[in-house]
Design an enzyme around this catalytic site. Sequence first.
Site, mmCIF file in Angstrom:
data_model
loop_
_atom_site.group_PDB
_atom_site.id
_atom_site.type_symbol
_atom_site.label_atom_id
_atom_site.label_comp_id
_atom_site.label_asym_id
_atom_site.label_seq_id
_atom_site.Cartn_x
_atom_site.Cartn_y
_atom_site.Cartn_z
ATOM 1 C CD GLU A 116 -41.264 61.657 0.589
ATOM 2 O OE1 GLU A 116 -41.908 60.856 0.329
ATOM 3 O OE2 GLU A 116 -39.921 61.643 0.669
ATOM 4 C CG ASP A 117 -45.064 58.017 -0.010
ATOM 5 O OD1 ASP A 117 -44.039 58.370 0.398
ATOM 6 O OD2 ASP A 117 -44.895 56.812 -0.511
ATOM 7 C CG ASP A 126 -45.281 49.919 -3.122
ATOM 8 O OD1 ASP A 126 -44.866 50.600 -2.164
ATOM 9 O OD2 ASP A 126 -44.409 48.960 -3.781
ATOM 10 C CB VAL A 164 -49.986 52.207 5.850
ATOM 11 C CG1 VAL A 164 -49.975 52.224 7.201
ATOM 12 C CG2 VAL A 164 -48.903 53.440 5.570
ATOM 13 C CE LYS A 174 -42.673 52.695 -9.723
ATOM 14 N NZ LYS A 174 -42.846 51.382 -9.998
ATOM 15 N N GLY A 175 -45.048 56.855 -4.669
ATOM 16 C CA GLY A 175 -46.069 56.864 -3.656
ATOM 17 C C GLY A 175 -46.769 58.086 -3.507
ATOM 18 C CG ASP A 224 -40.702 54.727 8.533
ATOM 19 O OD1 ASP A 224 -40.950 54.793 9.646
ATOM 20 O OD2 ASP A 224 -40.622 53.686 8.140
ATOM 21 N NE ARG A 245 -46.682 51.830 -6.566
ATOM 22 C CZ ARG A 245 -45.762 52.221 -5.844
ATOM 23 N NH1 ARG A 245 -46.009 53.101 -4.905
ATOM 24 N NH2 ARG A 245 -44.613 51.548 -6.130
HETATM 25 P P1 5GP Z 1 -38.012 57.214 5.567
HETATM 26 O O1 5GP Z 1 -36.604 57.463 4.805
HETATM 27 O O2 5GP Z 1 -38.759 58.053 5.792
HETATM 28 O O3 5GP Z 1 -37.693 56.120 6.440
HETATM 29 O O4 5GP Z 1 -38.703 56.385 4.316
HETATM 30 C C1 5GP Z 1 -39.654 56.969 3.397
HETATM 31 C C2 5GP Z 1 -39.998 56.035 2.326
HETATM 32 O O5 5GP Z 1 -40.247 54.698 2.861
HETATM 33 C C3 5GP Z 1 -41.249 56.464 1.728
HETATM 34 O O6 5GP Z 1 -41.148 57.381 1.053
HETATM 35 C C4 5GP Z 1 -41.781 55.126 1.349
HETATM 36 O O7 5GP Z 1 -41.363 54.800 -0.015
HETATM 37 C C5 5GP Z 1 -41.256 53.948 2.211
HETATM 38 N N1 5GP Z 1 -42.045 53.703 3.472
HETATM 39 C C6 5GP Z 1 -42.182 54.021 4.755
HETATM 40 N N2 5GP Z 1 -43.018 53.437 5.461
HETATM 41 C C7 5GP Z 1 -43.773 52.936 4.598
HETATM 42 C C8 5GP Z 1 -45.085 52.265 4.820
HETATM 43 O O8 5GP Z 1 -45.867 52.108 5.992
HETATM 44 N N3 5GP Z 1 -45.537 51.967 3.821
HETATM 45 C C9 5GP Z 1 -45.233 51.788 2.653
HETATM 46 N N4 5GP Z 1 -45.802 51.520 1.431
HETATM 47 N N5 5GP Z 1 -43.975 52.832 2.269
HETATM 48 C C10 5GP Z 1 -43.523 53.025 3.168
#
Ligand code: 5GP
Length: 179
Positions: A101-102, A161, A155, A45-46, A105, A167
Amino acid sequence: MSDPAIGEILVPEDKLAARVKELAAQISEDYADTTNGLLLIGVLKGALFFIADLMRELKVPCEVDFMAVSSYGSATHSSGVVRIIKDLDLPLENRDVLIVEDIVDSGLTLQYLVRNLKSREPRSLEVCTLLSKPSRRPEAADVKYVGFEIPDRFVIGYGLDHMERYRNLRYVAALEQQG
Ligand code: 5GP
């Protein structure tokens, strides 16, 4: 909103709006010659507010579809094992596709998404993320459009969220860990 969980503001509202405009201008230029329009894919949902704002600034014909995924692992660490909760309604074959994408990470969720969507044979496939935490990745993820690079902090706000809350903040802030 006065809430002790809302920490330092990392990206204020005016910077978000200005950067979204810049990204949309760049994307509009890059896809000016698209034959059947750009298909934006929002990752729920981000990416909710980001995709809504971005799409309204685009000057090329575009459509939108959504996907929801959940990654196994703890709340703060992605494992790279991704489950599709809601798949797309539209076919991707021969389309210019942009994943929106939001935040990227570790990049593991994105890696899975790109692999999965590429197998549906789009004409082109690129990624646009509002936020990126580059210090968390051993190598650069394949992301063409990045809004802001941020430090390795959890964040919230502008779609992001913490346990489904925050959000609706108009800015991106660090979560103040309590206890
Ligand atoms: P990745 O697979 O790149 O490690 O993670 C991506 C997903 O993790 C993002 O789409 C998000 O949903 C969640 N995520 C990663 N870092 C953060 C953060 O700092 N805050 C929030 N709210 N979600 C995060």
